[in-house]
Design a protein around this motif. Structure first.
Motif, PDB file in Angstrom:
ATOM      1  N   ARG A   1     -10.567  12.467   0.874  1.00  0.00           N
ATOM      2  CA  ARG A   1     -11.426  11.279   0.521  1.00  0.00           C
ATOM      3  C   ARG A   1     -10.843   9.913   0.926  1.00  0.00           C
ATOM      4  NH1 ARG A   1     -14.690  12.727  -4.954  1.00  0.00           N
ATOM      5  NH2 ARG A   1     -15.431  14.830  -3.990  1.00  0.00           N
ATOM      6  N   SER A   2     -10.762   8.838   0.179  1.00  0.00           N
ATOM      7  CA  SER A   2     -10.145   7.615   0.447  1.00  0.00           C
ATOM      8  C   SER A   2      -8.387   7.694   0.436  1.00  0.00           C
ATOM      9  CB  SER A   2     -10.614   6.504  -0.593  1.00  0.00           C
ATOM     10  OG  SER A   2     -11.900   5.998  -0.378  1.00  0.00           O
ATOM     11  N   ILE A   3      -8.158   6.845   1.503  1.00  0.00           N
ATOM     12  CA  ILE A   3      -6.684   6.858   1.738  1.00  0.00           C
ATOM     13  C   ILE A   3      -6.031   5.375   1.035  1.00  0.00           C
ATOM     14  CG2 ILE A   3      -6.177   8.174   3.606  1.00  0.00           C
ATOM     15  CD1 ILE A   3      -6.256   5.444   5.057  1.00  0.00           C
ATOM     16  N   LEU A   4      -4.975   5.384   0.145  1.00  0.00           N
ATOM     17  CA  LEU A   4      -4.351   4.232  -0.528  1.00  0.00           C
ATOM     18  C   LEU A   4      -3.825   3.137   0.294  1.00  0.00           C
ATOM     19  CD1 LEU A   4      -2.906   6.162  -3.479  1.00  0.00           C
ATOM     20  CD2 LEU A   4      -5.266   5.182  -3.650  1.00  0.00           C
ATOM     21  N   ASN A   5      -3.954   1.934  -0.377  1.00  0.00           N
ATOM     22  CA  ASN A   5      -3.248   0.802   0.271  1.00  0.00           C
ATOM     23  C   ASN A   5      -1.898   0.972   0.133  1.00  0.00           C
ATOM     24  OD1 ASN A   5      -1.939  -1.872  -0.639  1.00  0.00           O
ATOM     25  ND2 ASN A   5      -3.355  -2.334   0.678  1.00  0.00           N
ATOM     26  N   LYS A   6      -0.890   0.491   0.861  1.00  0.00           N
ATOM     27  CA  LYS A   6       0.451   0.884   0.853  1.00  0.00           C
ATOM     28  C   LYS A   6       0.881   0.365  -0.490  1.00  0.00           C
ATOM     29  CE  LYS A   6       1.486   0.845   5.622  1.00  0.00           C
ATOM     30  NZ  LYS A   6       2.479   0.237   6.916  1.00  0.00           N
TER      31      LYS A   6
ATOM     32  N   LYS B   1     -13.964   7.147  -3.823  1.00  0.00           N
ATOM     33  CA  LYS B   1     -15.330   7.028  -2.693  1.00  0.00           C
ATOM     34  C   LYS B   1     -15.300   5.446  -2.294  1.00  0.00           C
ATOM     35  CE  LYS B   1     -17.701  11.122  -3.908  1.00  0.00           C
ATOM     36  NZ  LYS B   1     -18.817  11.708  -4.385  1.00  0.00           N
ATOM     37  N   LEU B   2     -16.371   4.783  -2.483  1.00  0.00           N
ATOM     38  CA  LEU B   2     -16.482   3.343  -1.853  1.00  0.00           C
ATOM     39  C   LEU B   2     -15.131   2.629  -2.411  1.00  0.00           C
ATOM     40  CD1 LEU B   2     -20.307   3.167  -1.344  1.00  0.00           C
ATOM     41  CD2 LEU B   2     -18.463   2.991   0.204  1.00  0.00           C
ATOM     42  N   LEU B   3     -14.882   2.967  -3.688  1.00  0.00           N
ATOM     43  CA  LEU B   3     -14.060   1.994  -4.299  1.00  0.00           C
ATOM     44  C   LEU B   3     -12.723   2.100  -3.461  1.00  0.00           C
ATOM     45  CD1 LEU B   3     -13.342   0.201  -6.844  1.00  0.00           C
ATOM     46  CD2 LEU B   3     -12.672   2.254  -7.961  1.00  0.00           C
ATOM     47  N   GLY B   4     -12.208   3.233  -2.944  1.00  0.00           N
ATOM     48  CA  GLY B   4     -11.062   3.227  -2.219  1.00  0.00           C
ATOM     49  C   GLY B   4      -9.702   3.390  -2.853  1.00  0.00           C
ATOM     50  N   GLY B   5     -10.017   3.982  -4.150  1.00  0.00           N
ATOM     51  CA  GLY B   5      -8.698   4.113  -4.962  1.00  0.00           C
ATOM     52  C   GLY B   5      -8.451   5.676  -5.031  1.00  0.00           C
TER      53      GLY B   5
ATOM     54  N   ALA C   1      -1.932   3.812  -9.282  1.00  0.00           N
ATOM     55  CA  ALA C   1      -2.669   3.461  -8.146  1.00  0.00           C
ATOM     56  C   ALA C   1      -4.000   2.906  -8.367  1.00  0.00           C
ATOM     57  CB  ALA C   1      -3.361   4.981  -7.374  1.00  0.00           C
ATOM     58  N   LEU C   2      -4.846   3.010  -9.286  1.00  0.00           N
ATOM     59  CA  LEU C   2      -5.992   2.575  -9.600  1.00  0.00           C
ATOM     60  C   LEU C   2      -5.713   0.919 -10.023  1.00  0.00           C
ATOM     61  CD1 LEU C   2      -8.993   2.793 -10.000  1.00  0.00           C
ATOM     62  CD2 LEU C   2      -8.661   3.375 -12.315  1.00  0.00           C
ATOM     63  N   GLU C   3      -4.706   0.656 -10.848  1.00  0.00           N
ATOM     64  CA  GLU C   3      -4.554  -0.636 -10.957  1.00  0.00           C
ATOM     65  C   GLU C   3      -4.424  -1.481  -9.905  1.00  0.00           C
ATOM     66  OE1 GLU C   3      -1.734  -3.541 -13.918  1.00  0.00           O
ATOM     67  OE2 GLU C   3      -0.866  -1.312 -13.526  1.00  0.00           O
ATOM     68  N   SER C   4      -3.556  -0.913  -9.153  1.00  0.00           N
ATOM     69  CA  SER C   4      -3.115  -1.555  -7.719  1.00  0.00           C
ATOM     70  C   SER C   4      -4.244  -1.823  -6.976  1.00  0.00           C
ATOM     71  CB  SER C   4      -2.022  -0.816  -6.994  1.00  0.00           C
ATOM     72  OG  SER C   4      -1.590  -1.501  -5.852  1.00  0.00           O
ATOM     73  N   THR C   5      -5.176  -0.883  -6.956  1.00  0.00           N
ATOM     74  CA  THR C   5      -6.575  -1.048  -6.169  1.00  0.00           C
ATOM     75  C   THR C   5      -7.358  -2.098  -6.612  1.00  0.00           C
ATOM     76  OG1 THR C   5      -6.137   1.305  -5.269  1.00  0.00           O
ATOM     77  CG2 THR C   5      -8.267   0.132  -4.910  1.00  0.00           C
TER      78      THR C   5
ATOM     79  N   GLU D   1      -7.511  -5.372   2.623  1.00  0.00           N
ATOM     80  CA  GLU D   1      -6.379  -4.600   1.837  1.00  0.00           C
ATOM     81  C   GLU D   1      -6.817  -3.214   1.718  1.00  0.00           C
ATOM     82  OE1 GLU D   1      -3.610  -5.443   2.059  1.00  0.00           O
ATOM     83  OE2 GLU D   1      -3.588  -7.759   2.595  1.00  0.00           O
ATOM     84  N   VAL D   2      -8.049  -3.007   1.136  1.00  0.00           N
ATOM     85  CA  VAL D   2      -8.314  -1.695   0.789  1.00  0.00           C
ATOM     86  C   VAL D   2      -9.049  -0.873   2.148  1.00  0.00           C
ATOM     87  CG1 VAL D   2     -10.284  -0.086  -0.576  1.00  0.00           C
ATOM     88  CG2 VAL D   2      -9.158  -2.285  -1.581  1.00  0.00           C
ATOM     89  N   PRO D   3      -8.163   0.222   2.375  1.00  0.00           N
ATOM     90  CA  PRO D   3      -8.340   0.793   3.748  1.00  0.00           C
ATOM     91  C   PRO D   3      -9.903   1.518   3.809  1.00  0.00           C
ATOM     92  CG  PRO D   3      -6.210   1.650   2.793  1.00  0.00           C
ATOM     93  CD  PRO D   3      -6.976   0.566   1.749  1.00  0.00           C
ATOM     94  N   THR D   4     -10.168   1.633   2.946  1.00  0.00           N
ATOM     95  CA  THR D   4     -11.718   2.344   3.018  1.00  0.00           C
ATOM     96  C   THR D   4     -12.687   1.352   3.424  1.00  0.00           C
ATOM     97  OG1 THR D   4     -11.504   4.206   1.433  1.00  0.00           O
ATOM     98  CG2 THR D   4     -13.603   3.542   1.783  1.00  0.00           C
ATOM     99  N   LEU D   5     -12.605   0.120   2.530  1.00  0.00           N
ATOM    100  CA  LEU D   5     -13.531  -0.952   3.120  1.00  0.00           C
ATOM    101  C   LEU D   5     -13.113  -1.440   4.361  1.00  0.00           C
ATOM    102  CD1 LEU D   5     -13.598  -3.112  -0.155  1.00  0.00           C
ATOM    103  CD2 LEU D   5     -15.560  -1.565   0.554  1.00  0.00           C
ATOM    104  N   ARG D   6     -11.772  -1.593   4.848  1.00  0.00           N
ATOM    105  CA  ARG D   6     -11.553  -2.194   6.150  1.00  0.00           C
ATOM    106  C   ARG D   6     -12.261  -1.141   7.249  1.00  0.00           C
ATOM    107  NH1 ARG D   6      -6.285  -2.117   5.577  1.00  0.00           N
ATOM    108  NH2 ARG D   6      -5.873  -0.201   6.613  1.00  0.00           N
TER     109      ARG D   6
END
Length: 466
Positions: free
Chosen positions: A96-101, A296-300, A334-338, A351-356
């Motif tokens: 599913r979604s990959i995390l921001n660094k 998913k769409l949240l990207g977290g 991970a969730l707090e950071s996202t 910054e959120v890879p999924t949205l980008r």
């Protein structure tokens, strides 16, 4: 044949050699011994089958090379990184979604030392793990309270178990969806102890259908957002606002399962063809409780997020089931950071890879396709035939099921291999590369490949063509 067997080295001699290799120094000796025995058994089987007939095939230098390749394959993790070149952004089978660094770094730091997981730094006493994200969730969504569990199926389960156990829950027949892994809403509902009361027809449900179903046994009204399919044509469903008014009239909580929840208003940011309700809109419409996925769409990270009115969230928090499905410190980090990115939607889009990836324009992807093609051409020269092809990407994850995203592919063709053969070779590279076949080309979609991975793609191509 007997002489060939005698040429095989002993287990101890191989172990002595392996012990000098730093690659395997941290692995248990018993594990390495088992692998060496397995390798030697493969060699014996080749001799028995006649695949090895010449003493040169058992030359120490050749065996050493084969042993190293064997150990490399056998000692690498089973759960591994892959390169997603499919163009499916939220790929269920690929994590599913990959995390921001920054989110990934937050996970790393949460694991390296102790943390204030359930410790209040304000009071010096026991705290709540949910406090790390609840305030952020409420600020972003406008909800009164929030809670996070391990996935959205668990979220639906605990909501129904808390608010409607032993009671009827009214839901439209057209919303009895099946999610991944063949899990269905009626089955989740049955496990919660709630009693399904389906109303309406598959394609049309009216407010009067809900009203006629309400009786003294009714515990809640449920709306399931059909994010993974669409009904078109002769179709009608009752809006959330209408359900909220009906619920208030009869004193019933209104629950919405959003599935692939969304904080980002695509239409408001110029993507008018991508119409999907946001969690903020659902909360504003007065829903009692709404749940959705975190990855998913949240990207977290994988999580089931529950927000809504405090009186209902407080009841859910007290449910003993909550402990069984709570999230761990890595998910919280991970969730707090996202979530912090969503304090500014434009920052989140960047910054959120999924949205980008979802919001990448076709022109931008075409430029990246040419960059990737040039990079491959420099590294492999005449070994491959390359082409730039127009195509479509998909959002994935059950979101926007009818919406294609215009994209451009890098098509690869190797004269000595079919596309299927090339696909099989890519599954065995390190890391594996997952793409798609179109127009007799094995294709890479730059939408889901970061520029940092271009060199990896070239390395993988070289491995596949060896």
């Amino acid at each position: 044949m007997t002489s060939l067997y005698r040429l095989l080295p002993s287990v101890d001699s191989i172990l002595a050699y392996v012990s000098t290799e730093k690659t395997y120094g941290d692995l248990p000796r018993a594990f390495i011994r088992d692998l060496v025995n397995d390798f030697l058994e493969v060699c014996r089987e080749e001799i028995r089958a006649g695949a090895v007939r010449d003493e040169q095939d058992l030359d120490p230098s050749r065996l050493k090379s084969r042993l190293e390749a064997y150990l490399k394959v056998q000692t690498r993790p089973h759960f591994r990184r892959v390169i997603n070149a499919t163009g499916v952004v939220i790929h269920t089978n690929l994590g599913r979604s990959i995390l921001n660094k920054k989110a990934a770094q937050a996970v790393w730091e949460s694991c390296l030392g102790y943390s204030n997981l359930e410790f209040s730094l304000d009071t010096g006493k026991r705290g709540s793990r949910y406090s790390h994200v609840e305030e952020l969730l409420c600020r972003i969504t406008g909800a009164e309270a929030g809670l996070v569990v391990n996935n959205n199926a668990s979220a639906v389960l605990i909501i129904l178990d808390t608010l409607a156990k032993g009671k009827e829950v009214v839901v439209s027949r057209g919303q009895l969806v099946e999610i991944g892994g063949s899990f269905r809403i009626p089955e989740v509902m049955a496990k919660s102890g709630a009693i399904l009361k389906e109303v309406g027809a598959t394609n049309r449900t009216h407010l009067k259908d809900y009203q006629a179903a309400i009786n003294e046994q009714t515990g809640a009204l449920l709306k399931v957002h059909t994010s993974n399919y669409r009904i078109i044509g002769f179709h009608k469903e009752v809006s959330l606002k209408e359900l909220v008014v009906l619920g208030e009239k009869y004193g019933l909580p209104v629950i919405e399962d959003m599935g692939s929840g969304n904080f980002f208003d695509f239409a408001a940011h110029g993507y008018h063809f991508m119409v999907e309700p946001t969690v903020q809109q659902v909360v504003k419409d007065g829903v009692s409780v709404v749940s959705f996925s975190g990855d998913k769409l949240l990207g977290g990270p994988q999580a089931g997020i529950i927000v809504g009115k405090k009186e209902f969230i407080d009841q859910i928090k007290k449910n003993p089931m909550n402990r069984a499905i709570r999230i761990d410190k890595m998910t919280l980090a991970a969730l707090e950071s996202t979530l912090r990115f969503y304090l500014d939607p434009l920052v989140a889009m960047k910054e959120v890879p999924t949205l980008r990836m979802i919001t990448m324009k076709a022109e931008e992807i075409k430029k990246e396709a040419h960059k990737l093609r040039s990079r491959i051409k420099r590294n492999l020269g005449q070994e491959v035939k390359l082409s730039i092809l127009p195509a479509q990407s998909r959002v994935g994850g059950g979101a926007f099921p009818e919406q294609d995203l215009p994209t451009w592919l890098v098509g690869i063709k190797v004269m000595s291999l079919t596309c299927d053969q090339l696909k099989e070779k890519f599954l065995r590279t390190d890391p594996p590369l997952i793409g798609r076949i179109e127009d007799d080309f094995f294709c890479l979609d730059p939408r889901t490949i970061s520029s940092d991975e271009y060199s990896l793609v070239c390395d993988v191509l070289k491995q596949a063509l060896k």
